[in-house]
Write a protein that holds these residues in place. Sequence first.
Motif, PDB file in Angstrom:
ATOM      1  N   GLY A  20       0.769  -1.246   0.000  1.00  0.00           N
ATOM      2  CA  GLY A  20       0.000   0.000   0.000  1.00  0.00           C
ATOM      3  C   GLY A  20       0.798   1.294   0.000  1.00  0.00           C
ATOM      4  N   ALA A  21       2.145   1.200  -0.002  1.00  0.00           N
ATOM      5  CA  ALA A  21       2.945   2.436  -0.051  1.00  0.00           C
ATOM      6  C   ALA A  21       4.129   2.224  -0.988  1.00  0.00           C
ATOM      7  N   ILE A  22       4.552   3.303  -1.626  1.00  0.00           N
ATOM      8  CA  ILE A  22       5.726   3.214  -2.510  1.00  0.00           C
ATOM      9  C   ILE A  22       6.929   2.774  -1.679  1.00  0.00           C
ATOM     10  N   TYR A  23       7.613   1.732  -2.139  1.00  0.00           N
ATOM     11  CA  TYR A  23       8.786   1.207  -1.422  1.00  0.00           C
ATOM     12  C   TYR A  23       9.921   2.231  -1.461  1.00  0.00           C
ATOM     13  N   THR A  24      10.534   2.507  -0.314  1.00  0.00           N
ATOM     14  CA  THR A  24      11.619   3.497  -0.287  1.00  0.00           C
ATOM     15  C   THR A  24      12.967   2.871   0.073  1.00  0.00           C
ATOM     16  N   GLY A  25      12.986   1.537   0.205  1.00  0.00           N
ATOM     17  CA  GLY A  25      14.243   0.870   0.550  1.00  0.00           C
ATOM     18  C   GLY A  25      15.042   0.470  -0.686  1.00  0.00           C
ATOM     19  N   PHE A  26      16.063  -0.348  -0.463  1.00  0.00           N
ATOM     20  CA  PHE A  26      16.907  -0.831  -1.539  1.00  0.00           C
ATOM     21  C   PHE A  26      16.884  -2.352  -1.547  1.00  0.00           C
ATOM     22  N   VAL A  27      17.321  -2.952  -2.653  1.00  0.00           N
ATOM     23  CA  VAL A  27      17.321  -4.405  -2.793  1.00  0.00           C
ATOM     24  C   VAL A  27      18.782  -4.854  -2.869  1.00  0.00           C
ATOM     25  N   PRO A  28      19.296  -5.498  -1.791  1.00  0.00           N
ATOM     26  CA  PRO A  28      20.735  -5.815  -1.742  1.00  0.00           C
ATOM     27  C   PRO A  28      21.280  -6.555  -2.963  1.00  0.00           C
TER      28      PRO A  28
END
Length: 261
Positions: free
Chosen positions: A240-248
Amino acid sequence: MSFEEFIQREWQDYCQVTPLALKVHDLLTSQGEIVMNDHIAIRTLAHPNLGLEAFESFLVGFGYKPCQEYFFEDKRLKAIHFEAKDKPLIFVSEFMYEDDKFSDFVTSTMESIIESCDGLNLDQLFLKRKVWMPSYAIYEKLLKESEYAAWFYAWGFRSNHFTISANKLKKFSTIEQMNTFLKSHKIALNSFGGEVKGTEQQGLVQSSTMADQYSLEFLEGMYTIPSCYYEFAKRYELDGAIYTGFVPTSADKIFESTNRN
Ligand code: NI
């Protein structure tokens, strides 16, 4: 110094050593696009005065807060991404130079950098970029064990890359479309692990150019080495929210954009 002054100085310096980025930026603006940054990335050493802790104090001053932590086993890096309202994300990684994986040569070279930075804070170091004069022979020797360490030794404290937010572009709704556009303008993409990194299900799809080449001054004279690269990021909704993390797994391959081919 305000954040706007900091980011403007970083962008100017980055464009100077990465003319390729300015070319891509201008290609997009000539298409009527407004180019916004998803994130900028910075490399440093795992030391209390220079590492993630020091960056936390530095970035808190600009209104940022630390969010998620990451670890890159093979490259021996730790990272944190920082967020602030209405500002680009900042991804800071630090090199674990004391790790057993590396020779005494790597560790002592990084220790000599740390020594030369003694008494200077990050504000001052970002102004100077480097307070040591690199040797090309040492740079080449570092490359054999860690491309990350060699890059930091040659370039010092500066933004390693800027990243265009594809979410803010009008004509390019996917990273694949962005890549096709760049390749039609003869811009070389990083294909380590495939040109497109990540999936919509992971919340983040990325690609990047290979690093530009720049003639840099070393003790022994001028040598052309990889400088910085430009990255592209498209973010998707997760829960439900735009992802703001990173993908290792994606970031691990993006790091290789500064590899010497
Ligand atoms: Ni990045």
